[in-house]
Motif scaffolding. Structure first.
Motif, short mmCIF file in Angstrom:
data_model
loop_
_atom_site.label_atom_id
_atom_site.label_comp_id
_atom_site.label_asym_id
_atom_site.label_seq_id
_atom_site.Cartn_x
_atom_site.Cartn_y
_atom_site.Cartn_z
N LYS A 125 0.82 -1.21 0.00
CA LYS A 125 0.00 0.00 0.00
C LYS A 125 0.86 1.26 0.00
CE LYS A 125 -3.77 2.25 2.53
NZ LYS A 125 -4.66 2.18 3.72
N GLN A 126 1.98 1.24 0.72
CA GLN A 126 2.88 2.39 0.76
C GLN A 126 3.43 2.70 -0.62
OE1 GLN A 126 5.75 1.18 3.69
NE2 GLN A 126 4.64 2.10 5.40
N SER A 127 3.64 1.66 -1.43
CA SER A 127 4.23 1.85 -2.76
C SER A 127 3.19 2.16 -3.83
CB SER A 127 5.00 0.59 -3.18
OG SER A 127 6.09 0.36 -2.31
N THR A 128 1.99 1.62 -3.69
CA THR A 128 1.01 1.74 -4.77
C THR A 128 -0.21 2.59 -4.43
OG1 THR A 128 -0.22 -0.25 -4.06
CG2 THR A 128 1.64 -0.58 -5.58
N ALA A 274 -9.36 1.39 -8.70
CA ALA A 274 -9.39 1.25 -7.24
C ALA A 274 -8.70 2.43 -6.57
CB ALA A 274 -8.72 -0.07 -6.83
N PHE A 275 -7.57 2.86 -7.15
CA PHE A 275 -6.83 3.98 -6.55
C PHE A 275 -7.62 5.28 -6.68
CE2 PHE A 275 -3.73 7.47 -6.78
CZ PHE A 275 -3.12 7.31 -5.54
N THR A 293 -2.76 19.34 0.33
CA THR A 293 -1.80 19.23 -0.76
C THR A 293 -1.87 17.83 -1.37
OG1 THR A 293 0.02 18.43 0.64
CG2 THR A 293 -0.26 20.84 0.43
N TYR A 294 -1.32 17.70 -2.59
CA TYR A 294 -1.27 16.40 -3.24
C TYR A 294 -0.49 15.42 -2.36
CZ TYR A 294 -2.81 19.01 -7.36
OH TYR A 294 -3.53 19.80 -8.23
N LYS A 300 -1.93 10.05 3.19
CA LYS A 300 -3.09 9.38 3.81
C LYS A 300 -3.38 8.05 3.15
CE LYS A 300 -5.85 12.55 6.38
NZ LYS A 300 -7.22 12.64 6.91
N LEU A 301 -3.04 7.95 1.87
CA LEU A 301 -3.31 6.73 1.12
C LEU A 301 -2.16 5.74 1.21
CD1 LEU A 301 -4.98 8.23 -2.07
CD2 LEU A 301 -6.07 7.30 -0.03
N GLY A 302 -1.10 6.09 1.94
CA GLY A 302 -0.05 5.12 2.17
C GLY A 302 1.36 5.53 1.83
N GLY A 303 1.58 6.69 1.20
CA GLY A 303 2.95 7.10 0.91
C GLY A 303 3.02 8.36 0.07
N GLU A 304 3.92 9.26 0.46
CA GLU A 304 4.06 10.54 -0.24
C GLU A 304 4.48 10.37 -1.68
OE1 GLU A 304 5.74 14.48 1.24
OE2 GLU A 304 6.02 13.17 2.95
N SER A 305 5.12 9.25 -2.01
CA SER A 305 5.60 9.04 -3.37
C SER A 305 4.46 8.97 -4.38
CB SER A 305 6.44 7.75 -3.45
OG SER A 305 5.66 6.63 -3.05
N GLY A 306 3.23 8.81 -3.91
CA GLY A 306 2.09 8.70 -4.82
C GLY A 306 1.45 10.02 -5.16
N ARG A 307 2.13 11.15 -4.89
CA ARG A 307 1.48 12.45 -5.13
C ARG A 307 1.17 12.68 -6.60
NH1 ARG A 307 6.70 13.22 -3.79
NH2 ARG A 307 8.07 14.46 -5.14
N ARG A 308 2.01 12.17 -7.50
CA ARG A 308 1.74 12.34 -8.93
C ARG A 308 0.50 11.55 -9.35
NH1 ARG A 308 7.70 12.18 -11.90
NH2 ARG A 308 8.51 14.10 -10.95
N ALA A 309 0.34 10.37 -8.76
CA ALA A 309 -0.85 9.56 -9.05
C ALA A 309 -2.10 10.26 -8.54
CB ALA A 309 -0.72 8.18 -8.42
#
Length: 358
Positions: A125-128, A274-275, A293-294, A300-309
């Motif tokens: 979840k942190q990654s995706t 789903a995302f 912010t993005y 909240k969805l599991g990881g800051e790296s997903g801001r672009r998604a």
């Protein structure tokens, strides 16, 4: 080293040796808590070594937290290193793909990948941004949709995609397909969409509605262009101009565009991944007039790296205002993007804030 292997073969002395040596092979398989600080770490943590009498060992983060320890901010024991995360995600995806037509129990998956089930799901979840179950459901739905596209009958497609019964597919078809499976297999042909256009303070608004709910909101200044966009989005649907029939629905939209809050919620009919569904759920939790912010949404969805998604999900939101993507901004304070123009985004936020101050 797997958690199971550590539990079966290790003793406290061996685990302490791993802490002293900061042995990365034990990361993810064992954790140690320090009683004097109430913090737990991974064995490779670079922080100062505690005294052995103050150390307690655990085999997953949940056990450490239940015992009253909190995660170390330095080694972040709940997270995996980037390369390990990527490999883990790949392994999970491969396992799901191999079993997409017959759902793989989480217990079996964790045994196959030699990792605690909760740790495995959290790392994925942190990654995706989504859980393993949500990913598996999305892949099953994709298989189902592909079968329909190749003109298989609905019943065959349902069971080939791994669903246990047709009721589960039809129960969620509105939220996931945007229409029934039979209608989707025909490319949306025959779906009736009513639409209305009305002026408001910043231009014109188009509202499109199926029998299930709102499927589109478009903002601009040229009504002909808004209609053209709707036609391009639903080329096989029957489009019906219905200003009078949608008067109450349009009134709700216009009041939102003028900044009103606490209005009745209207049903929406959108196709999402789903995302995207999870992003939209978070957007609807943002109070009117406030922003996030993005990166905050991604975290909240599991990881800051997903801001672009998260930004992509906002950009593809078809029901503006009802799903309030205008309340998401950049971390540096900038407005970010907005499909209908930054002026409208700023105006809408200003109106919501003004209305809240009344």
């Amino acid at each position: 080293m797997s958690t199971a292997a550590v539990m079966q073969s290790s003793n406290p002395a061996e685990l302490w040796d791993a802490v002293v040596a900061r042995n990365r092979k034990f990361d993810g398989a064992v954790y140690y808590g320090v009683s004097t600080t109430s913090i737990y770490c991974r064995p490779s943590c670079p922080s100062r070594r505690p005294k052995p009498e103050n150390v307690q060992f655990f085999f997953d983060p949940e056990s450490a937290e239940r015992a009253g320890f909190r995660a170390c901010l330095r080694c972040k024991p709940r997270e995996l290193p980037g390369s390990e995360k990527l490999q883990l995600v790949r392994n999970v995806c491969r396992a799901v793909e191999k079993n997409v037509d017959s759902p793989l129990p989480m217990k079996q998956l964790s045994a196959e990948l030699k990792m605690n089930a909760a740790t495995l799901d959290r790392a994925f979840k942190q990654s995706t941004g989504i859980t393993i179950k949500q990913y598996a459901e999305a892949r099953r739905l994709s298989l189902f949709k592909t079968a329909l596209r190749f003109r298989q009958d609905v019943t065959t497609a349902i069971y080939e995609a791994g669903y246990n019964s047709s009721s589960r597919v039809y129960e969620h078809s509105n939220a996931r397909l945007g229409m029934t499976p039979a209608a989707y297999s025909k490319g949306g042909n025959g779906i009736r969409i009513r639409y209305a256009i009305a002026p408001y303070s910043a231009g014109r608004a188009l509202l499109a509605v199926t029998e299930k709910g709102i499927c589109g909101v478009k903002l601009g200044s040229d009504p002909d262009r808004l209609i053209h966009e709707l036609e391009g989005e639903y080329p096989k649907a029957e489009l019906v101009h219905a200003d009078s029939e949608l008067r109450d629905w349009m009134s709700n939209l216009l009041r939102r565009l003028e900044g009103e809050i606490d209005l009745p919620e209207l049903p929406v009919d959108v196709r999402t991944t789903a995302f995207q569904r999870r992003v939209y759920e978070e957007l609807r939790r943002i109070p009117a007039g406030e922003t996030r912010t993005y990166s905050q949404i991604a975290k909240k969805l599991g990881g800051e790296s997903g801001r672009r998604a998260v930004a992509r999900a906002c950009a593809t939101n078809n029901v503006a205002v009802f799903i309030p993507c205008h309340r998401v901004v950049r971390s540096d304070g900038g407005m970010g993007g907005y499909r209908w123009g930054l002026d409208r985004k700023e105006d809408l936020l200003a109106r919501e804030r003004q209305y809240r101050r009344r």
